[in-house]
Every structure is written in C-alpha cells, then in structure tokens.
Enzyme design. Structure first.
Site, PDB file in Angstrom:
ATOM      1  N   LYS A 138     -11.061   0.035  17.525  1.00 46.78           N
ATOM      2  CA  LYS A 138      -9.968   0.491  18.373  1.00 46.78           C
ATOM      3  C   LYS A 138     -10.217   0.113  19.834  1.00 46.78           C
ATOM      4  O   LYS A 138      -9.281  -0.235  20.565  1.00 46.78           O
ATOM      5  CB  LYS A 138      -9.803   2.002  18.225  1.00 46.78           C
ATOM      6  CG  LYS A 138      -9.361   2.404  16.828  1.00 46.78           C
ATOM      7  CD  LYS A 138      -9.442   3.900  16.597  1.00 46.78           C
ATOM      8  CE  LYS A 138      -9.005   4.270  15.195  1.00 46.78           C
ATOM      9  NZ  LYS A 138      -9.161   5.714  14.902  1.00 46.78           N
ATOM     10  N   GLY A 159       0.818  -1.202   0.000  1.00 48.19           N
ATOM     11  CA  GLY A 159       0.000   0.000   0.000  1.00 48.19           C
ATOM     12  C   GLY A 159       0.853   1.253   0.000  1.00 48.19           C
ATOM     13  O   GLY A 159       1.844   1.332   0.725  1.00 48.19           O
ATOM     14  N   VAL A 183      -0.656   7.303   4.009  1.00 43.19           N
ATOM     15  CA  VAL A 183       0.338   6.881   5.006  1.00 43.19           C
ATOM     16  C   VAL A 183       1.520   6.202   4.338  1.00 43.19           C
ATOM     17  O   VAL A 183       2.682   6.477   4.649  1.00 43.19           O
ATOM     18  CB  VAL A 183      -0.304   5.950   6.053  1.00 43.19           C
ATOM     19  CG1 VAL A 183       0.742   5.481   7.060  1.00 43.19           C
ATOM     20  CG2 VAL A 183      -1.445   6.663   6.771  1.00 43.19           C
ATOM     21  N   ARG A 235      -2.295  -0.007  -8.772  1.00 38.93           N
ATOM     22  CA  ARG A 235      -1.995   0.550 -10.105  1.00 38.93           C
ATOM     23  C   ARG A 235      -0.628   1.230 -10.061  1.00 38.93           C
ATOM     24  O   ARG A 235      -0.524   2.416  -9.726  1.00 38.93           O
ATOM     25  CB  ARG A 235      -3.077   1.548 -10.500  1.00 38.93           C
ATOM     26  CG  ARG A 235      -4.484   0.941 -10.572  1.00 38.93           C
ATOM     27  CD  ARG A 235      -5.503   2.000 -10.990  1.00 38.93           C
ATOM     28  NE  ARG A 235      -6.850   1.465 -11.025  1.00 38.93           N
ATOM     29  CZ  ARG A 235      -7.675   1.459  -9.987  1.00 38.93           C
ATOM     30  NH1 ARG A 235      -7.261   1.963  -8.816  1.00 38.93           N
ATOM     31  NH2 ARG A 235      -8.890   0.971 -10.082  1.00 38.93           N
TER      32      ARG A 235
END
Length: 437
Positions: free
Chosen positions: A209, A17, A21, A53
C-alpha cells in the site's frame, strides 16, 4: 485515444472472484441496479462471475457463474472487476482486458505495487480506464483525492495506518498490557487476523500500500520491493509500557516522504515500520481495525482520511465507486485520469533517510556512564534530544531520544553502544514520529 460510446446499450461487467468482497459487489449490483443506472446514465448488466468452484456459490444466480475467467474476460464486456488477488493469473487477465480496451477495476494491492507501470501502459495504449481505490484503506476515499483532488498541489508527506490487523493488535496491547503472542491469538479468534498472518504482521501488506501511495503522491513509480519494511512481531509489552510512560503509543505506520537534500535535489522515501507517536497526534487515537492516513501538502496543509480499512461491504463500496466512474466514462466516450509518473524521483535508501530513535538501555550503576554513551552518539554525528529516567527506577535504566539523523548513523550508534562495557543491554530501539526534530 477515446473509448467508443455505448449507443444506448447497457454497460456489461465481468466479475473475477466472489469471496467476501465479490459477493457484496454482486449483491449491490443486483439490488441497486436502478439507482446505479440513474447515476451512470445507462443500465449495468452483470455479464458473468468467474469463480474457482461454481457449485460453492448458491447465493449467486447460477447462470452468471463460470470457472473460465479467461473466456469471460475475452467475452463482450466493457468493464472487468478483479477481486481474486495475487499476481498470476490475475495479471494476465487484466493485461488482456486492458489491451482490448476493456476498463479494469481492481483491489489487488500486491499486483499494483509490483506491476502498476505495465498495467498503466496497457490502459494508455488502448484508452481504457484503470481504477483501484479499493487497493488501499478499504472504504476510505484516499487514492482519488491523491490522484485528482490534490493534482494541482505539491504533496510532501503521506503517513498512516493502512493495515487493520496490526492496528488491532497494537491497540489491544496498549489497552490491556498483554503481550504480542497472546494478542495475535485473540485477533485470530475474532477474525481480525488470518490463519497465516505473515502478510499483515510482517508488514508486507502495508508495504504494498505504501508503494501505491508514494507513486500517486510523488508522481514517481515506486514498487513494493523498494519500500523499507519491518513488522510488529518484535514489539513487546515492555515496549508498549515504555511508550506509555512517555505519553506515547506504538503504531505500525506507512510513511512516504518527498525528501529534499541540502543541494536541493529531491528523492522519495517509503518505509513501513513500528513507531512511537505522541498520544496527542491525530493517528494515536485510531484504534481497533480502523485505518487513517495523514497527508501534508504545500497549499492544502494537513489533511486526514479515516474510516474502515477492510471488510466486505466497506471495500465493495470503493469497488462500486470505481465501477460507476469507469461506466460513466464509457457512456460519455471518454476516460479517466492516466498514470502520472512525470517526476520520476529516485528512491532514497533507508540508511540515508532522516529518522529519530527512542533507545532504552540497561547500564552499569556508576558515575561516567552517560558521558561514555553520549560520546558514542557524538562520534557518529547523532544529537541527543532528551535523556530520561523511568519513574521509580535507578539511573541504571536510561531512555534516550535522538534528534533527526540518517538512519544508518543511528543504527551504527546503537551497535557501538551495545558493545560498551557499561551497557548491560540495549533493551529496545524504536523510531519516533510526530514530534519536532
């Protein structure tokens, strides 16, 4: 089981990814490589970046990009950093990495809140590390203190603001008096809320969380499905105004508690919902998109962690902290802390959890109304702490604040009050935190 040392070679990192971030993590790895190497004791090599991509990332050195995340995970890397999110295919990739002895750094709160046990077991079986500081509260060092610094203490409560979007909305409603829908539109325009804000405003993000926090704090496995969840869509401008009249404010809190019954048995309560808290409370002054978490422990007492809970650079800071820790362990041939779930405390149902209510009623303006209302409270074993009249209004508007009682008893009390002939409307019901019971 220990991890083999690197024998002088670099620590090879695979990044899954490269969004907000991930791009910050990439930048920091490249620009601060020498400094990171000095801290770790070995160079860090970014072996590859898996993206959907590759042609859409001109800011990243093209030789690092690949569309085959599975192949990258299987390659000769030491640490896999996952910043894709979601359950699958991320779960499969991380389990593969861990089972092959590759350490994992992730900020995937949804995955951890449902499958932390499976991931931890895979890490334990191979001796790999599993770090996830970035999963809760962005840049705030929170999970490591719970897991390590307070490991010798007994934590009794973790309560905090862990979603910046909802805190921005509620803070804006409090400061401007504007309603929920208008404030959500503004939050979306400014980029604080996603185009689809459901995960934030309905409490799903905070519940994930809360599950992670409760698991660490109470040494028990807690999943998001076990966390009671309510969002903020039902909060009105009149609720905010009512809180202000009582010198309170409204916040969406994640509340995780170790609850001790009368017979001494312990259980875990984990919940996410809006609450009224006094403006004097430490969490009341946390505004905008900031996060803050309040921790209570037997020996350490009261602690508070505050800072930026989201954003590319702040979250990347947490990711790099975990990466450095995992890399140091690789260099030394050891591993970090393992999962601690030895307490295995049961979950307490929300209906049995002690809470307090703030109830606003429109009632008939005639004698004996309060007596009838109070009789219903008494019948359900709920004690009234205070009855107030709003300034400038007649006794046809009542505000009742309760003492601690089981949540189910409070709910049934409110249901019965709403059926009384003397009650025109139950205007609002909200839980109260941060005050003596």
């Amino acid at each position: 089981m220990t991890v083999a040392t690197l024998d002088g070679r670099s620590v090879r990192v695979a990044l899954l990814g490269c969004g907000t971030v991930g791009s910050e993590v990439t930048r920091m790895l490249i620009e601060e490589g020498d400094e990171l190497a000095a801290r770790i004791g070995a160079p860090v090599e970014l072996a590859g970046i898996a993206v959907r991509r590759p042609d859409r990332h001109p800011e990243v050195p093209q030789h690092l990009l690949t569309a085959d995340a599975g192949e990258l995970v299987e390659s000769d890397v030491d640490i896999v950093v996952e910043l894709i999110g979601g359950i699958e295919p991320a779960k499969g990739w991380l389990l593969t990495a861990l089972r092959k002895g590759k350490s994992v750094v992730t900020g995937n709160k949804a995955l951890l809140s449902l499958h932390a046990a499976e991931l931890s077991e895979a890490a334990d079986s191979s001796g790999a590390d599993l770090y996830y500081e970035a999963a809760v509260a962005g840049a705030i060092p929170l999970l490591r203190p719970l897991r390590e610094s307070l490991a010798g203490d007994r934590i009794t409560r973790v309560m905090g603001i862990v979603n910046g979007t909802t805190n921005f909305i509620l803070s804006a409603m409090d400061s401007t008096g504007v309603g929920y829908a208008e404030t959500l539109d503004e939050a979306t325009r400014l980029g604080y809320a996603e185009a689809d804000p459901t995960a934030d405003v309905d409490g799903y993000d905070a519940a994930s969380k809360a599950a992670i926090l409760a698991s660490l704090a109470f040494h028990s496995r807690v999943t998001a499905a076990e966390v009671h969840r309510e969002g903020i869509a039902g909060i009105s401008a009149s609720d905010i105004a009512a809180a202000r009249l009582l010198n309170r404010t409204v916040k969406l809190l994640a509340i995780c508690e170790r609850v001790t019954a009368d017979d001494g048995t312990e259980s875990v309560s984990a919940r996410v919902h809006p609450v009224m808290i006094p403006r004097s409370h430490q969490l009341a002054g946390v505004n905008g998109a900031f996060n803050a978490v309040y921790v209570e422990a037997d020996a350490a007492g009261e602690l508070m962690f505050y800072g930026q809970g989201a954003g590319g650079a702040p979250t990347a800071s947490a990711v790099l902290g975990d990466l450095v820790a995992a890399a140091r362990n690789r260099v030394a041939g050891g591993h970090g802390p393992r999962e601690s779930a030895h307490a295995a405390l049961p979950m307490r149902p929300m209906g049995q959890t002690p809470t307090r209510y703030h109830i606003s009623l429109d009632v008939a303006d005639r004698p004996g109304v309060l007596a009838q209302v109070a009789q219903v409270f008494a019948a359900h074993g709920v004690s009234i702490a205070a009855v107030r009249q709003r300034d400038g209004m007649s006794m046809a508007s009542l505000v009742i604040v309760t003492h601690l009682a089981a949540d189910a008893a409070l709910k049934s009390t409110v249901d019965e009050i709403g059926k009384l002939d003397v009650v025109r409307e139950v205007v609002s019901v909200m839980r109260v935190e941060g005050e003596d019971s």
